[in-house]
Write a protein that holds these residues in place. Structure first.
Motif, PDB file in Angstrom:
ATOM      1  N   GLY A 164       0.841  -1.208   0.000  1.00 26.86           N
ATOM      2  CA  GLY A 164       0.000   0.000   0.000  1.00 26.86           C
ATOM      3  C   GLY A 164       0.868   1.248   0.000  1.00 26.86           C
ATOM      4  O   GLY A 164       0.660   2.165  -0.798  1.00 26.86           O
ATOM      5  N   ASN A 165       1.890   1.283   0.872  1.00 27.36           N
ATOM      6  CA  ASN A 165       2.815   2.426   0.914  1.00 27.36           C
ATOM      7  C   ASN A 165       3.554   2.570  -0.411  1.00 27.36           C
ATOM      8  O   ASN A 165       3.733   3.677  -0.915  1.00 27.36           O
ATOM      9  CB  ASN A 165       3.859   2.232   2.018  1.00 27.36           C
ATOM     10  N   ALA A 166       4.034   1.428  -0.950  1.00 28.27           N
ATOM     11  CA  ALA A 166       4.819   1.471  -2.189  1.00 28.27           C
ATOM     12  C   ALA A 166       3.991   2.132  -3.296  1.00 28.27           C
ATOM     13  O   ALA A 166       4.499   2.999  -4.018  1.00 28.27           O
ATOM     14  CB  ALA A 166       5.238   0.061  -2.592  1.00 28.27           C
ATOM     15  N   ILE A 167       2.725   1.765  -3.391  1.00 29.08           N
ATOM     16  CA  ILE A 167       1.881   2.365  -4.441  1.00 29.08           C
ATOM     17  C   ILE A 167       1.627   3.842  -4.119  1.00 29.08           C
ATOM     18  O   ILE A 167       1.703   4.704  -4.987  1.00 29.08           O
ATOM     19  CB  ILE A 167       0.546   1.587  -4.583  1.00 29.08           C
ATOM     20  N   LYS A 168       1.395   4.106  -2.826  1.00 25.52           N
ATOM     21  CA  LYS A 168       1.089   5.479  -2.395  1.00 25.52           C
ATOM     22  C   LYS A 168       2.242   6.437  -2.729  1.00 25.52           C
ATOM     23  O   LYS A 168       2.029   7.561  -3.149  1.00 25.52           O
ATOM     24  CB  LYS A 168       0.850   5.449  -0.888  1.00 25.52           C
ATOM     25  N   PHE A 169       3.471   5.970  -2.528  1.00 24.26           N
ATOM     26  CA  PHE A 169       4.613   6.882  -2.683  1.00 24.26           C
ATOM     27  C   PHE A 169       5.364   6.704  -4.012  1.00 24.26           C
ATOM     28  O   PHE A 169       6.525   7.048  -4.118  1.00 24.26           O
ATOM     29  CB  PHE A 169       5.575   6.734  -1.501  1.00 24.26           C
ATOM     30  N   THR A 170       4.702   6.103  -5.013  1.00 26.13           N
ATOM     31  CA  THR A 170       5.346   5.938  -6.318  1.00 26.13           C
ATOM     32  C   THR A 170       4.479   6.597  -7.383  1.00 26.13           C
ATOM     33  O   THR A 170       3.268   6.352  -7.422  1.00 26.13           O
ATOM     34  CB  THR A 170       5.534   4.436  -6.639  1.00 26.13           C
ATOM     35  N   SER A 175       9.640  -3.721  -3.115  1.00 28.58           N
ATOM     36  CA  SER A 175      10.439  -2.578  -3.568  1.00 28.58           C
ATOM     37  C   SER A 175       9.633  -1.731  -4.551  1.00 28.58           C
ATOM     38  O   SER A 175       8.712  -2.230  -5.199  1.00 28.58           O
ATOM     39  CB  SER A 175      11.744  -3.063  -4.188  1.00 28.58           C
ATOM     40  N   ASP A 176      10.020  -0.456  -4.609  1.00 25.30           N
ATOM     41  CA  ASP A 176       9.302   0.437  -5.533  1.00 25.30           C
ATOM     42  C   ASP A 176      10.277   1.396  -6.196  1.00 25.30           C
ATOM     43  O   ASP A 176      11.461   1.449  -5.826  1.00 25.30           O
ATOM     44  CB  ASP A 176       8.213   1.218  -4.771  1.00 25.30           C
ATOM     45  N   THR A 177       9.783   2.137  -7.177  1.00 25.27           N
ATOM     46  CA  THR A 177      10.619   3.142  -7.852  1.00 25.27           C
ATOM     47  C   THR A 177      10.050   4.527  -7.531  1.00 25.27           C
ATOM     48  O   THR A 177       9.929   5.374  -8.395  1.00 25.27           O
ATOM     49  CB  THR A 177      10.607   2.906  -9.384  1.00 25.27           C
ATOM     50  N   TYR A 217       5.083   8.774  12.894  1.00 24.66           N
ATOM     51  CA  TYR A 217       6.085   9.562  12.155  1.00 24.66           C
ATOM     52  C   TYR A 217       5.796   9.556  10.659  1.00 24.66           C
ATOM     53  O   TYR A 217       5.510   8.522  10.078  1.00 24.66           O
ATOM     54  CB  TYR A 217       7.492   9.012  12.405  1.00 24.66           C
ATOM     55  N   GLN A 218       5.886  10.710  10.057  1.00 27.79           N
ATOM     56  CA  GLN A 218       5.733  10.806   8.609  1.00 27.79           C
ATOM     57  C   GLN A 218       6.825  11.701   8.045  1.00 27.79           C
ATOM     58  O   GLN A 218       7.132  12.742   8.631  1.00 27.79           O
ATOM     59  CB  GLN A 218       4.364  11.394   8.267  1.00 27.79           C
ATOM     60  N   VAL A 219       7.398  11.290   6.916  1.00 28.37           N
ATOM     61  CA  VAL A 219       8.450  12.095   6.291  1.00 28.37           C
ATOM     62  C   VAL A 219       7.783  13.298   5.637  1.00 28.37           C
ATOM     63  O   VAL A 219       6.697  13.175   5.071  1.00 28.37           O
ATOM     64  CB  VAL A 219       9.173  11.259   5.209  1.00 28.37           C
ATOM     65  N   GLU A 220       8.476  14.447   5.751  1.00 26.78           N
ATOM     66  CA  GLU A 220       7.870  15.612   5.097  1.00 26.78           C
ATOM     67  C   GLU A 220       8.412  15.750   3.691  1.00 26.78           C
ATOM     68  O   GLU A 220       9.358  16.485   3.434  1.00 26.78           O
ATOM     69  CB  GLU A 220       8.164  16.866   5.924  1.00 26.78           C
ATOM     70  N   GLY A 249      -1.912   9.920   5.640  1.00 24.57           N
ATOM     71  CA  GLY A 249      -1.794   8.596   6.254  1.00 24.57           C
ATOM     72  C   GLY A 249      -1.827   8.801   7.750  1.00 24.57           C
ATOM     73  O   GLY A 249      -1.960   9.916   8.225  1.00 24.57           O
ATOM     74  N   THR A 250      -1.680   7.693   8.479  1.00 27.51           N
ATOM     75  CA  THR A 250      -1.752   7.841   9.933  1.00 27.51           C
ATOM     76  C   THR A 250      -0.369   7.836  10.567  1.00 27.51           C
ATOM     77  O   THR A 250      -0.203   8.219  11.709  1.00 27.51           O
ATOM     78  CB  THR A 250      -2.532   6.667  10.546  1.00 27.51           C
ATOM     79  N   GLY A 251       0.610   7.359   9.795  1.00 27.07           N
ATOM     80  CA  GLY A 251       1.953   7.230  10.374  1.00 27.07           C
ATOM     81  C   GLY A 251       2.038   6.046  11.325  1.00 27.07           C
ATOM     82  O   GLY A 251       2.989   5.912  12.083  1.00 27.07           O
ATOM     83  N   LEU A 252       1.040   5.168  11.265  1.00 24.80           N
ATOM     84  CA  LEU A 252       1.037   4.005  12.167  1.00 24.80           C
ATOM     85  C   LEU A 252       1.446   2.730  11.436  1.00 24.80           C
ATOM     86  O   LEU A 252       1.925   1.780  12.053  1.00 24.80           O
ATOM     87  CB  LEU A 252      -0.373   3.782  12.725  1.00 24.80           C
ATOM     88  N   GLY A 253       1.227   2.729  10.109  1.00 21.78           N
ATOM     89  CA  GLY A 253       1.409   1.506   9.321  1.00 21.78           C
ATOM     90  C   GLY A 253       2.728   0.810   9.586  1.00 21.78           C
ATOM     91  O   GLY A 253       2.757  -0.378   9.922  1.00 21.78           O
ATOM     92  N   LEU A 254       3.831   1.552   9.479  1.00 22.56           N
ATOM     93  CA  LEU A 254       5.139   0.898   9.608  1.00 22.56           C
ATOM     94  C   LEU A 254       5.437   0.502  11.046  1.00 22.56           C
ATOM     95  O   LEU A 254       6.095  -0.510  11.291  1.00 22.56           O
ATOM     96  CB  LEU A 254       6.245   1.804   9.064  1.00 22.56           C
ATOM     97  N   ALA A 255       4.938   1.306  11.989  1.00 25.94           N
ATOM     98  CA  ALA A 255       5.149   0.954  13.410  1.00 25.94           C
ATOM     99  C   ALA A 255       4.468  -0.381  13.688  1.00 25.94           C
ATOM    100  O   ALA A 255       5.051  -1.275  14.328  1.00 25.94           O
ATOM    101  CB  ALA A 255       4.580   2.036  14.304  1.00 25.94           C
TER     102      ALA A 255
HETATM  103  P1  ADP Z   1       1.505   6.346   6.647  1.00 25.22           P
HETATM  104  O1  ADP Z   1       1.849   5.776   5.325  1.00 25.22           O
HETATM  105  O2  ADP Z   1       0.138   5.980   7.105  1.00 25.22           O
HETATM  106  O3  ADP Z   1       1.827   7.780   6.784  1.00 25.22           O
HETATM  107  P2  ADP Z   1       3.560   4.565   7.614  1.00 25.22           P
HETATM  108  O4  ADP Z   1       3.983   4.256   8.989  1.00 25.22           O
HETATM  109  O5  ADP Z   1       3.126   3.436   6.773  1.00 25.22           O
HETATM  110  O6  ADP Z   1       2.424   5.639   7.742  1.00 25.22           O
HETATM  111  O7  ADP Z   1       4.748   5.303   6.901  1.00 25.22           O
HETATM  112  C1  ADP Z   1       5.422   6.344   7.564  1.00 25.22           C
HETATM  113  C2  ADP Z   1       6.079   7.268   6.579  1.00 25.22           C
HETATM  114  O8  ADP Z   1       7.147   6.597   5.928  1.00 25.22           O
HETATM  115  C3  ADP Z   1       5.168   7.709   5.457  1.00 25.22           C
HETATM  116  O9  ADP Z   1       4.396   8.825   5.836  1.00 25.22           O
HETATM  117  C4  ADP Z   1       6.167   8.049   4.375  1.00 25.22           C
HETATM  118  O10 ADP Z   1       6.668   9.346   4.576  1.00 25.22           O
HETATM  119  C5  ADP Z   1       7.306   7.069   4.603  1.00 25.22           C
HETATM  120  N1  ADP Z   1       7.201   5.908   3.682  1.00 25.22           N
HETATM  121  C6  ADP Z   1       6.725   4.688   3.964  1.00 25.22           C
HETATM  122  N2  ADP Z   1       6.830   3.859   2.912  1.00 25.22           N
HETATM  123  C7  ADP Z   1       7.388   4.579   1.920  1.00 25.22           C
HETATM  124  C8  ADP Z   1       7.752   4.294   0.549  1.00 25.22           C
HETATM  125  N3  ADP Z   1       7.576   3.085   0.017  1.00 25.22           N
HETATM  126  N4  ADP Z   1       8.303   5.294  -0.164  1.00 25.22           N
HETATM  127  C9  ADP Z   1       8.509   6.519   0.385  1.00 25.22           C
HETATM  128  N5  ADP Z   1       8.183   6.855   1.654  1.00 25.22           N
HETATM  129  C10 ADP Z   1       7.634   5.905   2.418  1.00 25.22           C
END
Ligand code: ADP
Length: 910
Positions: free
Chosen positions: A522-528, A554-556, A573-576, A585-591
């Protein structure tokens, strides 16, 4: 010269040889008197006259300066032209009448307060000695003292505090020495009297100076407190030591100061080193070698400059080159904090450098204090603070994101529902499309809510991992198919691959593995924005019955900056990224993902290059399965829907929408449904029912009477049928506490909302179906197969027993073994599942059923554990013991299954 002054100076004490006429102060006084107004002149004349008549001045110099001070005070107080001009007046006097500067008593007036204290103290000692010199009993000794008295000159420029204290201390010591030198039993009192008189005289002469308070420190022991009591100057606290004791101790110390000082240095809590102006170390205490990790001799051969950090050594060297008093020092006389190496580690230390102003040659001291603990605590406090601030910030961002995340699908659901209700419902395509939209958004919403729940469960340590046989290849295919559509919508490709050497079926928590992959893909598609996403599964290693798999997503896409790679696993945490500002997003997925992987004994890593893409890689140790394939088409119980036809179920539910939904679900299965609006109505309907219900589906949160109370009522009923009716609790409360309460009240099963058709059917089959009926050929009564404690039990299949029991009917035995192979894996999974979720009555029934299956084949050790589980579960206690038996059973179960499989093959190919 005025006649008054003439008289004044001519009356000076005869011992002062200075000719009156040449007294350089006379022009000064004349000048001052000229300056003053008519009335002030008169006042001054009176004052001076009074002084003169009192005859208290013994020393012309001091008397003259005292007179000056009186005039000065008078002018400043009474003549507005002189207000606030004290310093200026003195400066101009010393400039206009340079001769006055030769008097120590006048010099001191033009110095700042600290230097003034020193000069006053010197003058006091000198004056006292001069008085002694006038007394025959002390004259000789006093004169010797006077001729050798040699006070250190004041440094030029600002007097440093350390110099100030040191000089005063030296003058004090000198005063003490003089007193001791002159003292014997008889004249101790005379000596005290001289000191006391001089002191009184000084207090009068210099009464306008604050600095006279210092004189008290120059008085003999005992006198200082007597005088202090009668003095108006502010009190200085003195240690509460009885005076006689103080004197005794001082006397005793006299001969042994060096020894006391040495002991003091050795017992310091800091390391101490004495060094000279070249940096050579002259003396150290015991702690010093410990700090530098060498022995005392080695340390004494070193230079101080080699031991300290370069910066500090440089400053110290500069200070040692320039020791003239009054110059500003870089490091001498200060404290500095630094770090030094301590074996492989760094030690935080505080250094205090002092110049000892030693007499024979210059020596310096450094004290070294270990402040690592203090630093560590400060660092820890700062870290905790920073963390708390970060979490608070993250949580507030999370809340605002969350409300956005929840509102978005809710708005879609409401919007689309509006469209449907305002349409004429005739266009089936539009209707279907809108319904799909609603269903998609609702699922989305559920995922978000599940995320939050998972997160709180993980935080509370309440999330458990299940084990089940599942088809990995199929799970990955389903994932790729599901996300394929989403990827294609964005113009991305999604590829997946499971290495060929991985068995089709493995044992693990399929649900959680899927959840992990859904998050990552889901993240890979979201951020590609363009390119592709790949999901790869490789075998890392096999050991015993474990197989370690490596999953990579993996994604591009946009990538993650290196410095934030670790932080993305922190909750909220979310990257700006500037580009992803709109991606929410919620920033919870990866945690959650990271925790889920850790709970399964694996680890997650991320690699990424900004602008090129990211790769998330995790390893999981899974178990090898004995099964070649898992039939994913059949329900867990493998039953047909028709079996449920005609059942009668009482549904207690207050929410209309839920009533509508459950009714439709059950009606589809041709089940008869009665609805009760609340617990009270349910109990009443149940009691009145002319027709018996087969099951109750009970919502837990209802008005008037809630589900728990209703269950308790039903279980307490006198009617046997009512007491034993299967009750399924139905609640949105997923927390274990709620589940436990419901089990305690007497439910048979706990289903969480939203209800899925599958889970509801599964429960209905379990509770209503008759699959748990004991086989008629139970052998548990055979004494040979006793399950009593202490009787030896078997973990291997007993073919002799089977042949004996079934009269060598091979066909029957094969079918019996086939049933065993087909049913027990599912039963075992269900048993684990029921024990984990605390479905006690279901678990008891399963353990009972399985016990027979194992005992029939002579697997008495398995039977023993199952019987124990059954007994303990039925009593509803010692759940830890139940789990121990389950573990023990699990450890021998696979071997039994394998053995039965092999026997089956043998029998079939005979
Ligand atoms: P969410 O996606 O709900 O914000 P996640 O915990 O899944 O929360 O991800 C935290 C942050 O990590 C995302 O907000 C994003 O900035 C960064 N991130 C996660 N996966 C990717 C990815 N595949 N490519 C780029 N950034 C990513």
């Amino acid at each position: 010269m005025s006649p008054l002054l003439q008289r004044f100076f001519s009356k000076s004490e005869p011992e002062v040889r200075e000719p009156v006429k040449e007294n350089p102060l006379i022009p000064l006084f004349e000048q001052l008197l000229k300056e003053g107004s008519a009335s002030s002149k008169l006042e001054i004349q009176k004052e001076v006259l009074r002084e003169y008549q009192a005859g208290s001045h013994r020393h012309v110099e001091i008397a003259a300066v005292a007179t000056y001070l009186q005039i000065e005070e008078y002018l400043i107080k009474h003549d507005s032209r002189y207000r606030n001009t004290k310093e200026n007046l003195r400066a101009s006097v010393s400039q206009q009448f340079p001769e006055v500067n030769q008097f120590l008593s006048f010099q001191l007036l033009t110095h700042p307060e600290e230097a003034q204290e020193i000069l006053l103290a010197q003058l006091f000692v000198r004056t006292t000695l001069e008085r002694f010199a006038q007394m025959p009993a002390f004259a000789k000794a006093a004169k010797i003292w006077l001729s050798t008295l040699n006070f250190e000159p004041l440094p030029e420029g600002k007097l440093q505090r350390i110099d100030h204290i040191r000089q005063l201390r030296k003058i004090g010591e000198k005063s003490y020495e003089i007193q001791k030198d002159l003292e014997d039993e008889q004249n101790a009192q005379v000596i005290q009297k001289v000191f006391q008189d001089t002191h009184a005289y000084f207090l009068t002469a210099f009464k306008t100076l604050k600095t006279t308070r210092i004189l008290k420190n120059l008085l003999p022991d005992g006198l200082d407190t007597i005088i202090e009591k009668s003095m108006v100057v502010p009190k200085r606290p003195t240690p509460d030591v009885p005076k006689s004791l103080k004197t005794v101790s001082r006397n005793r110390l006299n001969g042994s100061t060096a020894a006391v000082h040495k002991a003091m240095l050795e017992n310091l809590l800091d390391a101490y080193m004495l060094f000279d102006a070249q940096g050579s170390i002259l003396e150290v205490n015991d702690l010093a070698p410990q700090v530098f990790g060498c022995d005392r001799d080695e340390l004494l051969r070193q230079s101080i400059f080699d031991l300290l950090p370069q910066e500090i050594s440089k400053s110290l060297a500069a200070d040692l080159r320039n020791t003239s008093p009054g110059t500003v020092k870089k490091i001498l006389g200060t404290r500095v904090e630094t770090t030094i190496h301590e074996e492989d580690d760094l030690m935080d230390i505080e250094l205090t450098f002092t110049n000892n102003y030693s007499e024979v040659f210059d020596t310096y001291t450094v004290l070294i204090r270990n402040i690592s603990n203090k630093k560590d605590s400060l660092k820890a406090i700062e870290e905790v603070k920073a963390n708390a601030e970060r979490t608070a910030k993250a949580k507030s961002t999370f809340l605002s994101n969350m409300s956005h995340e929840i509102r978005t699908p809710l708005n879609v659901i409401l919007g689309l529902s509006d469209i449907i209700s305002n349409s004429d419902l005739s266009d089936e395509t539009i209707l279907r499309k809108n319904l799909e939209g609603i269903s998609f958004s609702a699922e989305n919403l559920l995922t978000i809510v599940n995320d939050i729940l998972d997160f709180s469960k993980i935080e509370a340590g309440k999330l458990s991992i299940q084990e089940m046989d599942f088809n990995l290849q199929k799970a990955i295919d389903n994932l790729a198919n599901g996300f394929g559509i989403k990827a294609r919508e964005k113009g991305l490709t999604l590829k997946s691959n499971v290495a060929e050497d991985i068995p089709e079926v493995v044992i693990g928590d399929q649900y959680r593995i899927n959840q992990i992959l859904v998050n990552l893909v889901g993240n890979a598609i979201k951020f590609t924005k363009e390119g592709s996403i790949s999901v790869n599964v490789r075998k890392k290693k096999e050991d015993g019955d474990q197989i370690h798999l490596e999953f990579e997503v993996s994604d591009t896409g946009i990538g993650i900056p290196r410095d934030q790679l670790e932080r993305i696993f922190e909750s909220f945490y979310q990257v700006e990224h500037p580009e992803s500002a709109k991606i929410k997003g919620t920033g919870l997925g990866l945690a959650i993902t990271k925790e889920l992987i850790a709970l399964q004994g694996g680890s997650l890593e991320a690699n990424s290059t900004v602008g090129q893409g990211s790769a998330f890689c995790f390893t999981l140790p899974l178990k090898k399965s004995k099964l070649k394939a898992v039939d994913t088409n059949k329900t867990v119980s493998g039953r047909k829907d028709e079996e449920l036809r005609g059942l009668r179920i009482l549904v207690a539910e207050d929410n209309n929408m839920n009533q509508f939904y459950i009714k439709q679900l059950l009606n589809k299965l041709e089940i008869i449904v009665d609805i009760a609006e609340n617990g009270k109505e349910a109990v009443e309907m149940f009691e009145k029912a002319d027709k018996q219900y087969d099951l109750v589906l009970m919502d837990m949160h209802m008005p008037i009477m809630n589900g728990l109370e209703a269950v308790e009522h039903i279980r307490k009923s006198n009617r046997n049928t009512m007491k034993k009716i299967p009750i399924v609790a139905c609640s949105a409360d997923v927390f274990p506490e709620a589940r436990k309460k419901a089990v305690k009240a007497g439910i048979d099963f706990y289903l969480t909302k939203p209800l899925s058709e599958e889970s509801l059917k599964e429960v209905l089959f379990w509770l209503i179906g008759n699959e748990l009926e004991e086989p008629s050929f139970s052998l548990t009564q055979n004494p040979k197969y006793s399950l009593e404690e202490g009787v030896e039990k078997s973990t291997t299949l007993d073919m002799n027993l089977l042949n004996e029991t079934f009269d060598h009917d091979e066909e029957f035995i094969i079918s019996l073994l086939e049933v065993f192979v087909k049913d027990t894996p599912d039963d075992y999974t269900s048993l684990r599942h029921c024990i984990d979720r605390e479905f006690h009555s279901r678990a008891t029934a399963l353990a009972h059923k399985m016990k027979s299956s194992f005992m029939n084949l002579g697997l008495t050790q398995h039977g023993y554990h199952l019987q124990k589980m059954e007994q303990l579960l039925a009593q509803g206690k010692r759940l830890d013991e139940v789990k121990q038996h389950l573990e023990a059973f699990g450890a021998i179960y696979s071997k039994a299954l394998l053995e039965v499989n092999v026997t089956l093959i043998d029998l079939k190919h005979k």
